[in-house]
Design an enzyme around this catalytic site. Structure first.
Site, PDB file in Angstrom:
ATOM      1  N   ASP A 128      12.645  45.094  83.742  1.00 20.01           N
ATOM      2  CA  ASP A 128      12.868  44.825  85.169  1.00 20.01           C
ATOM      3  C   ASP A 128      11.735  45.323  86.059  1.00 20.01           C
ATOM      4  O   ASP A 128      11.600  44.866  87.189  1.00 20.01           O
ATOM      5  CB  ASP A 128      14.178  45.478  85.625  1.00 20.01           C
ATOM      6  N   HIS A 156      21.958  47.251  85.011  1.00 16.56           N
ATOM      7  CA  HIS A 156      21.644  46.172  84.045  1.00 16.56           C
ATOM      8  C   HIS A 156      20.717  45.188  84.765  1.00 16.56           C
ATOM      9  O   HIS A 156      19.643  45.568  85.220  1.00 16.56           O
ATOM     10  CB  HIS A 156      22.968  45.572  83.558  1.00 16.56           C
ATOM     11  N   HIS A 216      15.516  53.161  79.346  1.00 14.53           N
ATOM     12  CA  HIS A 216      16.271  52.126  78.647  1.00 14.53           C
ATOM     13  C   HIS A 216      17.216  52.775  77.650  1.00 14.53           C
ATOM     14  O   HIS A 216      16.885  53.793  77.054  1.00 14.53           O
ATOM     15  CB  HIS A 216      15.317  51.179  77.907  1.00 14.53           C
TER      16      HIS A 216
HETATM   17  C1  LIG Z   1      18.809  51.913  81.788  1.00 17.19           C
HETATM   18  C2  LIG Z   1      19.493  53.281  81.842  1.00 17.19           C
HETATM   19  C3  LIG Z   1      20.902  53.093  82.375  1.00 17.19           C
HETATM   20  C4  LIG Z   1      19.577  53.781  80.396  1.00 17.19           C
HETATM   21  O1  LIG Z   1      19.990  55.061  80.460  1.00 17.19           O
HETATM   22  P1  LIG Z   1      20.472  55.895  79.180  1.00 17.19           P
HETATM   23  O2  LIG Z   1      19.554  55.753  78.048  1.00 17.19           O
HETATM   24  O3  LIG Z   1      21.877  55.570  78.941  1.00 17.19           O
HETATM   25  O4  LIG Z   1      20.312  57.344  79.643  1.00 17.19           O
HETATM   26  P2  LIG Z   1      21.123  58.118  80.719  1.00 17.19           P
HETATM   27  O5  LIG Z   1      21.596  57.239  81.817  1.00 17.19           O
HETATM   28  O6  LIG Z   1      22.150  58.908  79.980  1.00 17.19           O
HETATM   29  O7  LIG Z   1      19.962  59.088  81.227  1.00 17.19           O
HETATM   30  C5  LIG Z   1      19.387  60.075  80.396  1.00 17.19           C
HETATM   31  C6  LIG Z   1      18.645  61.023  81.288  1.00 17.19           C
HETATM   32  O8  LIG Z   1      17.464  60.380  81.786  1.00 17.19           O
HETATM   33  C7  LIG Z   1      17.505  60.289  83.217  1.00 17.19           C
HETATM   34  N1  LIG Z   1      17.075  58.944  83.586  1.00 17.19           N
HETATM   35  C8  LIG Z   1      17.348  57.791  82.945  1.00 17.19           C
HETATM   36  N2  LIG Z   1      16.758  56.785  83.576  1.00 17.19           N
HETATM   37  C9  LIG Z   1      16.115  57.300  84.633  1.00 17.19           C
HETATM   38  C10 LIG Z   1      15.347  56.738  85.669  1.00 17.19           C
HETATM   39  N3  LIG Z   1      15.146  55.418  85.728  1.00 17.19           N
HETATM   40  N4  LIG Z   1      14.843  57.545  86.609  1.00 17.19           N
HETATM   41  C11 LIG Z   1      15.059  58.875  86.546  1.00 17.19           C
HETATM   42  N5  LIG Z   1      15.776  59.487  85.578  1.00 17.19           N
HETATM   43  C12 LIG Z   1      16.303  58.688  84.648  1.00 17.19           C
HETATM   44  C13 LIG Z   1      18.980  60.471  83.583  1.00 17.19           C
HETATM   45  O9  LIG Z   1      19.128  60.991  84.888  1.00 17.19           O
HETATM   46  C14 LIG Z   1      19.451  61.448  82.514  1.00 17.19           C
HETATM   47  O10 LIG Z   1      19.026  62.733  82.887  1.00 17.19           O
HETATM   48  P3  LIG Z   1      19.936  64.034  82.512  1.00 17.19           P
HETATM   49  O11 LIG Z   1      19.996  64.028  81.015  1.00 17.19           O
HETATM   50  O12 LIG Z   1      19.147  65.150  83.075  1.00 17.19           O
HETATM   51  O13 LIG Z   1      21.258  63.803  83.150  1.00 17.19           O
HETATM   52  C15 LIG Z   1      18.708  54.261  82.699  1.00 17.19           C
HETATM   53  O14 LIG Z   1      17.440  54.517  82.154  1.00 17.19           O
HETATM   54  C16 LIG Z   1      18.583  53.806  84.155  1.00 17.19           C
HETATM   55  O15 LIG Z   1      19.503  54.012  84.942  1.00 17.19           O
HETATM   56  N6  LIG Z   1      17.432  53.161  84.511  1.00 17.19           N
HETATM   57  C17 LIG Z   1      17.264  52.641  85.850  1.00 17.19           C
HETATM   58  C18 LIG Z   1      17.980  51.327  85.980  1.00 17.19           C
HETATM   59  C19 LIG Z   1      17.274  50.227  85.234  1.00 17.19           C
HETATM   60  O16 LIG Z   1      16.071  50.067  85.311  1.00 17.19           O
HETATM   61  N7  LIG Z   1      18.056  49.433  84.503  1.00 17.19           N
HETATM   62  C20 LIG Z   1      17.564  48.305  83.765  1.00 17.19           C
HETATM   63  C21 LIG Z   1      17.700  48.513  82.304  1.00 17.19           C
HETATM   64  S1  LIG Z   1      16.900  47.213  81.398  1.00 17.19           S
END
Ligand SMILES: CC(C)(COP(=O)(O)OP(=O)(O)OC[C@H]1O[C@@H](n2cnc3c(N)ncnc32)[C@H](O)[C@@H]1OP(=O)(O)O)[C@@H](O)C(=O)NCCC(=O)NCCS
Length: 398
Positions: A320, A224, A263
């Site tokens: 971010d 987050h 996201h």
């Molecule tokens: C923000 C976040 C948690 C949202 O994720 P989400 O939509 O719930 O999706 P998931 O965590 O289920 O990920 C979906 C897929 O994309 C991949 N993925 C998601 N974000 C990724 C990233 N930043 N880098 C690489 N792969 C990523 C995951 O590994 C997953 O792959 P899989 O299906 O092969 O297991 C995620 O994109 C993330 O961890 N981003 C990095 C942290 C970040 O920048 N957070 C700030 C958010 S404003």
């Protein structure tokens, strides 16, 4: 089967849990709206305090209302003495997010309206929090560096005053305006994890500060608000790296995430990232320090190319990603980047807490109480046999 069976273990993605009038996201089109207004227009024309008024009250203030709101925030900036005393007792190595979270109940103890639960009293609490969260962050930073906290300058605008209290010099006007825009961009974002935490806590009729403490805790996580500091760490490590594409590939091959990308709601570029990308380039030019912007652009391009190859075309930069180089160029220490997020999001948290407490978007308040499915040890409704401690054999956890 009950309906919950379809949504459990999904982190509530796609589940609508409440109505809200505060903000709206179209994740496919990359649109963010506060109380009806597009984020791009607010970033261009509004100020953080005007946006905070909008979030709290549901409409844009007229000149007099904004003047009054601004002077109330300004009057609440000085920290009560016991808050500064508490900060002085904390270990200098404490994480600023832990310090901020610990400060929420300490600030509550200084609020004369704490036990009043009218809407007006909650607006006053919100004003105090909007004024004092930045004051705590700035005071803590100075205390941990062996410096005295600085008094606020009541003639300075919100972002200007924060930079002054943090850095002890009059900020450059353009940089302060850019910081104010950053505060507008981070001020609200529908039912994100920290906002939901705030709403969930106050749905029990706990006070606003209890909700805010939960919100700060949720924001601190690396998935987050903690992501901006992680982006900066990545950029620091990448200084001098010749082959960014192969570094990105290596990270993904090891199952690592690229911070600041992806996201839960946006399936295209986060509209706030577009504004921050432009800001990062402009600040770099102004300060004659283009390396952070260039490095960020390279990581973005390399990551997008790798995601494309892996069929993950919805992973794009989020808020971010470019806030990290922007804050770094503004002289914000890395571990204050997430607290800076809180300095802004406090406006959205308070607006949501008020909406939740007074059921402003639904018929009546409802205590959050979801179901869970028990998948643990079960010996029937009479329960398992309780073996007395003496003579009990050690169990292997299963
Ligand atoms: C923000 C976040 C948690 C949202 O994720 P989400 O939509 O719930 O999706 P998931 O965590 O289920 O990920 C979906 C897929 O994309 C991949 N993925 C998601 N974000 C990724 C990233 N930043 N880098 C690489 N792969 C990523 C995951 O590994 C997953 O792959 P899989 O299906 O092969 O297991 C995620 O994109 C993330 O961890 N981003 C990095 C942290 C970040 O920048 N957070 C700030 C958010 S404003």
């Amino acid at each position: 089967m009950s309906q919950t069976a379809n949504v459990k273990n999904t982190g509530l993605r796609g589940v609508t849990v409440a109505d809200t009038r505060i903000s709206y996201i179209d994740g496919e089109k990359g649109v963010l709206i506060y109380r009806g207004y597009r984020i791009e227009e607010l970033a261009q024309k509004s100020s953080f305090l005007e946006t905070a008024f909008l979030l709290l009250n549901g409409y844009l203030p007229d000149e007099e209302e904004l003047r009054e709101f601004t002077s109330k925030v300004s009057a609440e900036r000085p920290l009560p003495a016991h808050v500064t005393d508490c900060l002085r007792k904390l270990p200098a190595k404490a994480s600023p997010m832990d310090v901020l979270q610990a400060s929420a109940p300490v600030l509550a103890m200084a609020d004369p309206d704490l036990s009043l639960e009218s809407r007006e009293a909650n607006i006053l609490k919100a004003i105090r929090l909007i004024a004092r969260v930045p004051a705590v962050v700035a005071a803590w930073h100075r205390i941990r560096n062996g410096l005295e906290p600085l008094p606020p300058d009541e003639d300075m605008a919100h972002a200007n005053n924060f930079l002054w209290q943090l850095q002890g010099r009059r900020p450059d006007a353009e940089i302060a305006r850019d910081l104010d825009v950053c505060l507008i961009l981070h001020a609200d974002h529908t039912f994100n994890a920290s906002t939901f935490a705030c709403r969930e806590v106050v749905s029990t009729r706990a006070h606003m500060y209890a909700g805010v403490a939960a919100g700060i805790g949720a924001l601190s996580g690396s998935l987050h608000g903690g992501a901006n500091a992680r982006v900066m760490k990545m950029l620091m490590e990448l200084q001098g790296e010749k082959d960014i594409p192969s570094w990105v590939r290596g990270q993904l091959e090891q199952g690592q995430r690229i911070m600041g990308m992806g996201h839960a709601v946006y399936k295209t570029t986060d509209p706030r990232a577009n504004i921050l990308r432009e800001m990062s380039g402009r600040l770099g030019k102004k300060l004659g320090e283009m390396k952070w912007n260039e490095l960020s652009l390279q990581v973005e391009q390399a990551a997008l190319a790798e995601f494309e190859k892996r069929g993950k075309t919805t992973l794009k930069p989020n808020v971010d990603f470019y806030s990290a180089p922007v804050y770094h160029m503004m002289g914000i220490p890395d571990d204050l980047m997430t607290p800076l997020f809180a300095i802004s999001r406090i406006a959205g948290w308070c607006a949501h807490i008020i909406e939740e407490k007074f059921a402003e978007a639904q018929e009546k308040p409802a205590l959050y109480r979801p179901d869970s499915e028990y998948v643990g040890n079960y010996c029937g409704l009479l329960g398992c046999t309780y073996e007395p401690l003496k003579g009990r054999k050690r169990e292997t956890p299963g």
